[in-house]
Design a protein around this motif. Structure first.
Motif, PDB file in Angstrom:
ATOM      1  N   THR A 105       2.084  26.228  -3.890  1.00 30.70           N
ATOM      2  CA  THR A 105       1.853  27.671  -3.860  1.00 30.70           C
ATOM      3  C   THR A 105       0.409  27.898  -3.464  1.00 30.70           C
ATOM      4  OG1 THR A 105       3.459  27.981  -5.649  1.00 30.70           O
ATOM      5  CG2 THR A 105       1.984  29.816  -5.163  1.00 30.70           C
ATOM      6  N   THR A 106       0.196  28.604  -2.357  1.00 30.30           N
ATOM      7  CA  THR A 106      -1.159  28.768  -1.846  1.00 30.30           C
ATOM      8  C   THR A 106      -1.495  30.229  -1.605  1.00 30.30           C
ATOM      9  OG1 THR A 106      -2.704  28.109  -0.079  1.00 30.30           O
ATOM     10  CG2 THR A 106      -0.413  28.468   0.555  1.00 30.30           C
ATOM     11  N   TYR A 107      -2.764  30.548  -1.791  1.00 29.78           N
ATOM     12  CA  TYR A 107      -3.295  31.846  -1.391  1.00 29.78           C
ATOM     13  C   TYR A 107      -4.435  31.600  -0.417  1.00 29.78           C
ATOM     14  CZ  TYR A 107      -6.092  36.079  -1.329  1.00 29.78           C
ATOM     15  OH  TYR A 107      -6.807  37.162  -0.912  1.00 29.78           O
ATOM     16  N   GLN A 108      -4.380  32.285   0.723  1.00 30.45           N
ATOM     17  CA  GLN A 108      -5.413  32.155   1.732  1.00 30.45           C
ATOM     18  C   GLN A 108      -5.927  33.533   2.102  1.00 30.45           C
ATOM     19  OE1 GLN A 108      -6.684  29.289   2.938  1.00 30.45           O
ATOM     20  NE2 GLN A 108      -5.337  28.070   1.624  1.00 30.45           N
ATOM     21  N   PRO A 113      -2.667  29.349   6.341  1.00 29.58           N
ATOM     22  CA  PRO A 113      -2.581  28.077   5.616  1.00 29.58           C
ATOM     23  C   PRO A 113      -2.419  26.901   6.573  1.00 29.58           C
ATOM     24  CG  PRO A 113      -1.219  29.737   4.554  1.00 29.58           C
ATOM     25  CD  PRO A 113      -1.701  30.344   5.826  1.00 29.58           C
ATOM     26  N   GLY A 114      -3.117  25.802   6.291  1.00 31.98           N
ATOM     27  CA  GLY A 114      -3.107  24.648   7.181  1.00 31.98           C
ATOM     28  C   GLY A 114      -1.721  24.130   7.489  1.00 31.98           C
ATOM     29  N   LEU A 115      -0.812  24.177   6.522  1.00 27.79           N
ATOM     30  CA  LEU A 115       0.543  23.670   6.732  1.00 27.79           C
ATOM     31  C   LEU A 115       1.361  24.554   7.661  1.00 27.79           C
ATOM     32  CD1 LEU A 115       1.457  22.505   3.102  1.00 27.79           C
ATOM     33  CD2 LEU A 115       0.894  21.061   5.074  1.00 27.79           C
ATOM     34  N   LEU A 116       0.849  25.741   7.977  1.00 29.35           N
ATOM     35  CA  LEU A 116       1.582  26.679   8.833  1.00 29.35           C
ATOM     36  C   LEU A 116       0.839  26.965  10.135  1.00 29.35           C
ATOM     37  CD1 LEU A 116       2.767  29.218   6.096  1.00 29.35           C
ATOM     38  CD2 LEU A 116       4.053  27.318   7.104  1.00 29.35           C
ATOM     39  N   GLN A 117      -0.204  26.204  10.429  1.00 29.55           N
ATOM     40  CA  GLN A 117      -0.983  26.437  11.642  1.00 29.55           C
ATOM     41  C   GLN A 117      -0.365  25.772  12.862  1.00 29.55           C
ATOM     42  OE1 GLN A 117      -5.044  25.259  10.983  1.00 29.55           O
ATOM     43  NE2 GLN A 117      -5.367  26.713   9.307  1.00 29.55           N
ATOM     44  N   THR A 118      -0.570  26.407  14.027  1.00 33.91           N
ATOM     45  CA  THR A 118      -0.190  25.773  15.297  1.00 33.91           C
ATOM     46  C   THR A 118      -1.315  24.828  15.711  1.00 33.91           C
ATOM     47  OG1 THR A 118      -1.272  27.491  16.621  1.00 33.91           O
ATOM     48  CG2 THR A 118       1.057  27.860  16.008  1.00 33.91           C
ATOM     49  N   PRO A 119      -1.038  23.874  16.615  1.00 34.85           N
ATOM     50  CA  PRO A 119      -2.094  22.971  17.082  1.00 34.85           C
ATOM     51  C   PRO A 119      -3.274  23.718  17.693  1.00 34.85           C
ATOM     52  CG  PRO A 119       0.054  22.119  17.696  1.00 34.85           C
ATOM     53  CD  PRO A 119       0.292  23.490  17.151  1.00 34.85           C
ATOM     54  N   GLU A 120      -2.991  24.797  18.418  1.00 39.01           N
ATOM     55  CA  GLU A 120      -4.054  25.550  19.078  1.00 39.01           C
ATOM     56  C   GLU A 120      -4.927  26.291  18.069  1.00 39.01           C
ATOM     57  OE1 GLU A 120      -0.851  24.501  21.673  1.00 39.01           O
ATOM     58  OE2 GLU A 120      -0.802  25.732  19.844  1.00 39.01           O
ATOM     59  N   TYR A 121      -4.302  26.871  17.068  1.00 37.62           N
ATOM     60  CA  TYR A 121      -5.054  27.575  16.021  1.00 37.62           C
ATOM     61  C   TYR A 121      -5.901  26.584  15.231  1.00 37.62           C
ATOM     62  CZ  TYR A 121      -5.794  30.812  12.057  1.00 37.62           C
ATOM     63  OH  TYR A 121      -6.344  31.611  11.076  1.00 37.62           O
ATOM     64  N   ALA A 122      -5.296  25.457  14.867  1.00 38.12           N
ATOM     65  CA  ALA A 122      -6.037  24.436  14.124  1.00 38.12           C
ATOM     66  C   ALA A 122      -7.205  23.908  14.948  1.00 38.12           C
ATOM     67  CB  ALA A 122      -5.109  23.287  13.735  1.00 38.12           C
ATOM     68  N   GLY A 123      -6.960  23.686  16.236  1.00 35.84           N
ATOM     69  CA  GLY A 123      -8.025  23.177  17.099  1.00 35.84           C
ATOM     70  C   GLY A 123      -9.182  24.145  17.219  1.00 35.84           C
ATOM     71  N   ALA A 124      -8.872  25.438  17.307  1.00 37.57           N
ATOM     72  CA  ALA A 124      -9.921  26.450  17.441  1.00 37.57           C
ATOM     73  C   ALA A 124     -10.723  26.584  16.151  1.00 37.57           C
ATOM     74  CB  ALA A 124      -9.299  27.796  17.821  1.00 37.57           C
ATOM     75  N   SER A 125     -10.087  26.386  15.009  1.00 38.55           N
ATOM     76  CA  SER A 125     -10.785  26.556  13.739  1.00 38.55           C
ATOM     77  C   SER A 125     -11.534  25.303  13.310  1.00 38.55           C
ATOM     78  CB  SER A 125      -9.803  26.968  12.642  1.00 38.55           C
ATOM     79  OG  SER A 125      -8.818  25.967  12.448  1.00 38.55           O
ATOM     80  N   VAL A 153       5.185  28.227  -0.901  1.00 36.63           N
ATOM     81  CA  VAL A 153       5.023  29.674  -1.065  1.00 36.63           C
ATOM     82  C   VAL A 153       3.609  30.000  -0.598  1.00 36.63           C
ATOM     83  CG1 VAL A 153       4.968  31.617  -2.650  1.00 36.63           C
ATOM     84  CG2 VAL A 153       6.613  29.748  -3.012  1.00 36.63           C
ATOM     85  N   ALA A 154       3.510  30.754   0.490  1.00 40.89           N
ATOM     86  CA  ALA A 154       2.212  31.063   1.084  1.00 40.89           C
ATOM     87  C   ALA A 154       1.925  32.551   0.958  1.00 40.89           C
ATOM     88  CB  ALA A 154       2.184  30.643   2.547  1.00 40.89           C
ATOM     89  N   LEU A 155       0.913  32.884   0.184  1.00 41.25           N
ATOM     90  CA  LEU A 155       0.441  34.255   0.056  1.00 41.25           C
ATOM     91  C   LEU A 155      -0.758  34.411   0.982  1.00 41.25           C
ATOM     92  CD1 LEU A 155       0.607  34.503  -3.846  1.00 41.25           C
ATOM     93  CD2 LEU A 155       2.323  35.269  -2.203  1.00 41.25           C
ATOM     94  N   VAL A 156      -0.613  35.241   1.985  1.00 41.67           N
ATOM     95  CA  VAL A 156      -1.620  35.367   3.043  1.00 41.67           C
ATOM     96  C   VAL A 156      -2.199  36.777   3.026  1.00 41.67           C
ATOM     97  CG1 VAL A 156      -2.061  35.177   5.527  1.00 41.67           C
ATOM     98  CG2 VAL A 156      -0.350  33.685   4.441  1.00 41.67           C
ATOM     99  N   ASP A 157      -3.512  36.868   2.892  1.00 43.62           N
ATOM    100  CA  ASP A 157      -4.152  38.177   2.902  1.00 43.62           C
ATOM    101  C   ASP A 157      -3.966  38.852   4.250  1.00 43.62           C
ATOM    102  OD1 ASP A 157      -6.585  40.142   3.175  1.00 43.62           O
ATOM    103  OD2 ASP A 157      -6.498  39.609   1.051  1.00 43.62           O
ATOM    104  N   ALA A 204      -9.821  30.755  -1.734  1.00 43.29           N
ATOM    105  CA  ALA A 204      -8.504  30.205  -1.431  1.00 43.29           C
ATOM    106  C   ALA A 204      -8.195  29.038  -2.358  1.00 43.29           C
ATOM    107  CB  ALA A 204      -8.455  29.752   0.026  1.00 43.29           C
ATOM    108  N   PHE A 205      -6.907  28.829  -2.599  1.00 37.01           N
ATOM    109  CA  PHE A 205      -6.515  27.719  -3.468  1.00 37.01           C
ATOM    110  C   PHE A 205      -5.062  27.340  -3.219  1.00 37.01           C
ATOM    111  CE2 PHE A 205      -5.636  31.616  -5.814  1.00 37.01           C
ATOM    112  CZ  PHE A 205      -4.350  31.399  -6.300  1.00 37.01           C
ATOM    113  N   VAL A 206      -4.696  26.161  -3.695  1.00 30.14           N
ATOM    114  CA  VAL A 206      -3.319  25.678  -3.648  1.00 30.14           C
ATOM    115  C   VAL A 206      -2.991  25.101  -5.012  1.00 30.14           C
ATOM    116  CG1 VAL A 206      -1.634  24.221  -2.459  1.00 30.14           C
ATOM    117  CG2 VAL A 206      -3.699  24.980  -1.238  1.00 30.14           C
ATOM    118  N   VAL A 207      -1.811  25.398  -5.522  1.00 32.59           N
ATOM    119  CA  VAL A 207      -1.332  24.781  -6.755  1.00 32.59           C
ATOM    120  C   VAL A 207      -0.116  23.931  -6.416  1.00 32.59           C
ATOM    121  CG1 VAL A 207      -0.378  25.143  -9.061  1.00 32.59           C
ATOM    122  CG2 VAL A 207      -2.173  26.667  -8.203  1.00 32.59           C
TER     123      VAL A 207
END
Length: 267
Positions: A105-108, A113-125, A153-157, A204-207
């Protein structure tokens, strides 16, 4: 005055305590199940403490010391390994925890969230091919066949959806991927509407919830991340999650909200 021994690094410290605990337990002809019963824990927890994979509270060490007839030696070792006032065992191999978790369970509040990023988004960040590749490899826990995929469970602001990372094309593809992943049976994505002050503003955190129902938390800081299974920390995060979930849109409404952001902001 005797020279102060160098403080051991976390993993050896956990292993040193675990080895001694097991030695005293076996000398007392006690099974792990008996220790679990007397300490109100589980056999799995006792096993993980003995193998250096999990930390324990001082009250646990005191009970085991008395139960095994260690005569204070086990408790002294615990205090020695924690002597600087900051417990050595506040350490976990987070990638291993993530791999073994039943539920995450994560809040960002600033990034997808890293587990839901595309390669392009991850590369840019991340701006690192190696780090980006490692992040992509971690995502297999959501799609693997065996063991069963992890539930996320991803809670995204809401602000995350508007914050540019890479080009508009990268953002549009990322949010479309977020919608697609949220439709998987083991993934729930909820948008937390921006509404001023709330408990999630702390960061941000993950449980991670493990198979034995124990929990480990990962909290991101500016300089480094920390991991903890402190009951006080987990209780505080539980209250934060209650607050965040009360502000979050349901999953289906969240997907519709993300679609509108794609149309209004990134098309």
């Amino acid at each position: 005055m005797a020279a102060r021994r160098p403080r051991p690094t976390p993993q050896p410290a956990l292993q040193a305590f675990g080895r001694q605990m097991r030695r005293y337990r076996e000398q007392a002809n006690l099974l792990q199940q008996a220790v679990a019963s007397r300490t109100n824990t589980t056999t799995s927890f006792v096993s993980q403490v003995e193998t250096g994979k999990k930390r324990c509270q001082r009250s646990f060490a005191a009970t085991v010391d008395q139960l095994t007839g260690a005569g204070g030696a086990l408790l002294d070792l615990y205090d020695d390994l924690n002597r600087d006032g900051s417990p050595v065992p506040l350490w976990f191999d987070w990638p291993e925890v993530e791999q073994e978790a039943v539920t995450l369970t994560t809040y960002q509040h600033s990034m997808i969230p890293g587990l839901l990023q595309t390669p392009e988004y991850a590369g840019a960040s991340l701006r690192s091919e190696e780090k980006s590749a490692a992040r992509m490899a971690r995502q297999q826990i959501l799609t693997r066949d065996s063991p069963a995929p992890t539930s996320l469970v991803a809670l995204v602001d809401e602000q995350v959806l508007h914050r540019p990372v890479g080009s508009p094309e990268v953002m549009r593809a990322q949010l479309e991927h977020l919608i697609a992943m949220g439709e998987r049976p083991n993934v729930t994505v909820q948008v937390v509407r921006s509404s001023g002050e709330h408990n999630g503003n702390g960061g941000a955190f993950v449980v991670a919830t493990m198979e034995d129902r124990s929990e480990v938390a990962y909290m991101e800081m500016t300089i480094r991340a920390i991991t903890t299974d402190s009951t006080d920390d987990l209780a505080a995060l539980a209250l934060t999650l209650i607050d965040l979930r009360s502000r979050a849109l349901p999953a289906d409404m969240s997907r519709d909200f993300v679609r509108r952001v794609i149309e209004d902001r990134w098309t």
